[in-house]
Design a protein around this motif. Structure first.
Motif, PDB file in Angstrom:
ATOM      1  N   ALA A 173       0.836  -1.201   0.000  1.00 42.34           N
ATOM      2  CA  ALA A 173       0.000   0.000   0.000  1.00 42.34           C
ATOM      3  C   ALA A 173       0.872   1.252   0.000  1.00 42.34           C
ATOM      4  CB  ALA A 173      -0.928  -0.009   1.213  1.00 42.34           C
ATOM      5  N   ALA A 174       1.941   1.242   0.797  1.00 40.49           N
ATOM      6  CA  ALA A 174       2.827   2.408   0.850  1.00 40.49           C
ATOM      7  C   ALA A 174       3.503   2.643  -0.491  1.00 40.49           C
ATOM      8  CB  ALA A 174       3.870   2.211   1.947  1.00 40.49           C
ATOM      9  N   ALA A 175       3.950   1.577  -1.146  1.00 44.86           N
ATOM     10  CA  ALA A 175       4.621   1.722  -2.437  1.00 44.86           C
ATOM     11  C   ALA A 175       3.659   2.248  -3.498  1.00 44.86           C
ATOM     12  CB  ALA A 175       5.203   0.376  -2.864  1.00 44.86           C
ATOM     13  N   GLU A 176       2.425   1.730  -3.531  1.00 44.73           N
ATOM     14  CA  GLU A 176       1.449   2.174  -4.523  1.00 44.73           C
ATOM     15  C   GLU A 176       0.994   3.603  -4.255  1.00 44.73           C
ATOM     16  OE1 GLU A 176      -1.647  -0.704  -4.457  1.00 44.73           O
ATOM     17  OE2 GLU A 176      -0.294  -2.391  -4.844  1.00 44.73           O
ATOM     18  N   ALA A 177       0.788   3.933  -2.970  1.00 43.79           N
ATOM     19  CA  ALA A 177       0.367   5.293  -2.645  1.00 43.79           C
ATOM     20  C   ALA A 177       1.484   6.290  -2.933  1.00 43.79           C
ATOM     21  CB  ALA A 177      -0.045   5.372  -1.176  1.00 43.79           C
ATOM     22  N   GLY A 178       2.736   5.868  -2.791  1.00 39.89           N
ATOM     23  CA  GLY A 178       3.848   6.761  -3.069  1.00 39.89           C
ATOM     24  C   GLY A 178       3.933   7.173  -4.515  1.00 39.89           C
ATOM     25  N   ARG A 179       3.436   6.337  -5.416  1.00 33.99           N
ATOM     26  CA  ARG A 179       3.443   6.708  -6.834  1.00 33.99           C
ATOM     27  C   ARG A 179       2.417   7.807  -7.128  1.00 33.99           C
ATOM     28  NH1 ARG A 179       4.707   1.079  -7.399  1.00 33.99           N
ATOM     29  NH2 ARG A 179       2.498   0.467  -7.463  1.00 33.99           N
ATOM     30  N   ALA A 180       1.295   7.779  -6.409  1.00 35.36           N
ATOM     31  CA  ALA A 180       0.287   8.821  -6.601  1.00 35.36           C
ATOM     32  C   ALA A 180       0.590  10.067  -5.776  1.00 35.36           C
ATOM     33  CB  ALA A 180      -1.098   8.287  -6.232  1.00 35.36           C
ATOM     34  N   LEU A 181       1.289   9.887  -4.654  1.00 39.49           N
ATOM     35  CA  LEU A 181       1.620  11.004  -3.763  1.00 39.49           C
ATOM     36  C   LEU A 181       3.126  10.977  -3.498  1.00 39.49           C
ATOM     37  CD1 LEU A 181      -1.344  10.387  -1.306  1.00 39.49           C
ATOM     38  CD2 LEU A 181      -1.195  12.265  -2.954  1.00 39.49           C
ATOM     39  N   PRO A 182       3.944  11.301  -4.470  1.00 38.79           N
ATOM     40  CA  PRO A 182       5.396  11.137  -4.326  1.00 38.79           C
ATOM     41  C   PRO A 182       6.013  11.992  -3.223  1.00 38.79           C
ATOM     42  CG  PRO A 182       4.865  12.373  -6.331  1.00 38.79           C
ATOM     43  CD  PRO A 182       3.576  11.843  -5.802  1.00 38.79           C
ATOM     44  N   ARG A 187       7.474   9.046   4.175  1.00 31.92           N
ATOM     45  CA  ARG A 187       6.620   8.922   5.361  1.00 31.92           C
ATOM     46  C   ARG A 187       5.692   7.714   5.242  1.00 31.92           C
ATOM     47  NH1 ARG A 187       3.714  14.498   6.053  1.00 31.92           N
ATOM     48  NH2 ARG A 187       3.101  13.579   8.076  1.00 31.92           N
ATOM     49  N   LEU A 188       5.221   7.442   4.038  1.00 32.49           N
ATOM     50  CA  LEU A 188       4.392   6.252   3.841  1.00 32.49           C
ATOM     51  C   LEU A 188       5.195   4.981   4.119  1.00 32.49           C
ATOM     52  CD1 LEU A 188       2.495   7.334   0.621  1.00 32.49           C
ATOM     53  CD2 LEU A 188       1.389   6.650   2.764  1.00 32.49           C
ATOM     54  N   ARG A 189       6.435   4.949   3.638  1.00 35.89           N
ATOM     55  CA  ARG A 189       7.273   3.784   3.862  1.00 35.89           C
ATOM     56  C   ARG A 189       7.567   3.610   5.362  1.00 35.89           C
ATOM     57  NH1 ARG A 189      11.231   5.271   0.986  1.00 35.89           N
ATOM     58  NH2 ARG A 189      10.446   4.386  -0.974  1.00 35.89           N
ATOM     59  N   ALA A 190       7.827   4.713   6.068  1.00 35.09           N
ATOM     60  CA  ALA A 190       8.091   4.635   7.507  1.00 35.09           C
ATOM     61  C   ALA A 190       6.860   4.157   8.272  1.00 35.09           C
ATOM     62  CB  ALA A 190       8.550   6.002   8.020  1.00 35.09           C
ATOM     63  N   ALA A 191       5.683   4.623   7.859  1.00 44.77           N
ATOM     64  CA  ALA A 191       4.452   4.182   8.518  1.00 44.77           C
ATOM     65  C   ALA A 191       4.230   2.694   8.314  1.00 44.77           C
ATOM     66  CB  ALA A 191       3.264   4.978   7.984  1.00 44.77           C
ATOM     67  N   ALA A 192       4.502   2.201   7.102  1.00 47.52           N
ATOM     68  CA  ALA A 192       4.363   0.771   6.842  1.00 47.52           C
ATOM     69  C   ALA A 192       5.337  -0.039   7.692  1.00 47.52           C
ATOM     70  CB  ALA A 192       4.591   0.478   5.362  1.00 47.52           C
ATOM     71  N   HIS A 193       6.562   0.461   7.869  1.00 43.82           N
ATOM     72  CA  HIS A 193       7.532  -0.240   8.717  1.00 43.82           C
ATOM     73  C   HIS A 193       7.068  -0.269  10.165  1.00 43.82           C
ATOM     74  CE1 HIS A 193      11.066   0.424   5.685  1.00 43.82           C
ATOM     75  NE2 HIS A 193      10.182  -0.466   5.286  1.00 43.82           N
TER      76      HIS A 193
END
Length: 245
Positions: A173-182, A187-193
Motif C-alpha cells: 500500500a505504501a509503495a502504490e500510494a507513493g506513486r500517486a503522492l510522491p 513517510r508512507l514507507r516509515a508508517a508501513a515499517h
C-alpha cells in the motif's frame, strides 16, 4: 570381601591371597591369573558395588565442568593479567551487550511472510480512525498504530487513489500510494515499517509513532495526487510537433 580389596588383589595378581581370604582352615588354592581376573571382574560388575555410582547425567555434568575449567584455564594463561584479566574481559563484553540491548531494544524479528493489512471485516476509514482514537485514549499504542494505518490506506481506497484489494500488505500500500503522492513516499514507507514492526516484528509502538501516522493520515487527506495522465498530456504537444517536423 570389599570391592577395594578385590581390586587390590586383582591388580597385584596375588591369586593365593585371594583364595585364602575366604577360609583360613583350608590350604590355599592355586588358580591361573586370567580366570581369576575374569572372576573378579564379574564380581565387581554386580549391582551392589555400583549403588553409589554417579548417574549418567552427573557424569556428563562432571565432564562438562572439567572441560569448562580446562578451557578457562587455557584462556587465562593466554590473556594478559591471567585470571583477573579474563574476568575483566568477560565483564566488559557483558556490559557492552547490555548497553546495546538497552539502546536498540530486543532484536527485530523479520516476518517470515507479509500478512494482509485488513481482516475479513470491511470497515470505512472513519471506523478505523474511531477505533484508533479509542485505543490511543487508553494508551494501547500497538492497536492504535494498526488501526490508524488501516484508516490511512482505507481513505486512499475511498478516494480511488488505491484500488480496493483485500490481500494488500502495508508495504504494498505504501509503495502504490507513493506513486500517486510522491511527496509523501518516505513517510508512507516509515508508517508501513511501524505497522510491520508492531504487527509481525514483536516490537512495541510508542505514542510518538502513533502521532506520526495520525499526522500523515491528516496530511494525505489534504494532499492532491500527481496523476500520470497530467504528465502524458504535457508531453503530447511535443510528440505531435516532432512528428509534424
Amino acid at each position: 570381601m570389599t570391592r577395594t580389596s578385590i581390586r587390590t588383589l586383582l591388580s597385584a595378581g596375588d591369586i593365593s591371597a585371594l583364595s585364602s581370604a575366604g577360609s583360613t582352615d583350608e590350604p590355599p588354592l592355586t588358580t591361573p591369573r586370567d580366570p581369576a581376573r575374569e572372576a573378579a571382574r564379574r564380581e565387581l560388575s554386580k549391582r551392589m558395588y555400583h549403588e553409589n555410582d554417579p548417574s549418567l547425567i552427573q557424569r556428563a555434568l562432571d565432564a562438562f565442568w572439567d572441560w569448562l575449567g580446562k578451557l578457562l584455564n587455557a584462556a587465562s594463561t593466554a590473556t594478559p593479567g591471567g585470571t583477573l584479566g579474563l574476568v575483566v574481559i568477560i565483564l566488559a563484553v557483558v556490559a557492552l551487550v547490555a548497553a546495546l540491548w538497552w539502546r536498540l531494544g530486543s532484536p527485530r524479528r523479520q516476518p517470515t511472510s507479509s500478512a494482509t493489512l485488513f481482516d475479513d471485516r470491511p470497515r470505512s476509514a472513519a471506523d478505523h480512525r474511531a477505533a484508533a482514537e479509542a485505543h490511543a485514549a487508553q494508551g494501547h499504542w500497538n492497536q492504535a498504530v494498526q488501526e490508524r494505518m488501516r484508516a490511512l490506506v482505507r481513505a486512499l481506497e475511498e478516494r480511488a487513489l488505491l484500488d480496493v484489494r483485500p490481500g494488500r500488505t502495508a508495504d504494498e500500500a505504501a509503495a502504490e500510494a507513493g506513486r500517486a503522492l510522491p511527496a509523501h513516499t518516505d513517510r508512507l514507507r516509515a508508517a508501513a515499517h511501524d505497522f510491520d514492526d508492531v504487527t509481525y516484528g514483536g516490537r512495541s509502538a510508542t505514542e510518538q509513532s502513533y502521532h506520526r501516522i495520525a499526522e500523515l493520515d491528516r496530511d494525505l487527506e489534504r494532499a492532491k495526487p500527481q496523476l500520470a495522465t497530467s504528465s502524458a498530456h504535457s508531453t503530447a504537444p511535443n510528440t505531435h510537433q516532432g512528428a509534424a517536423e
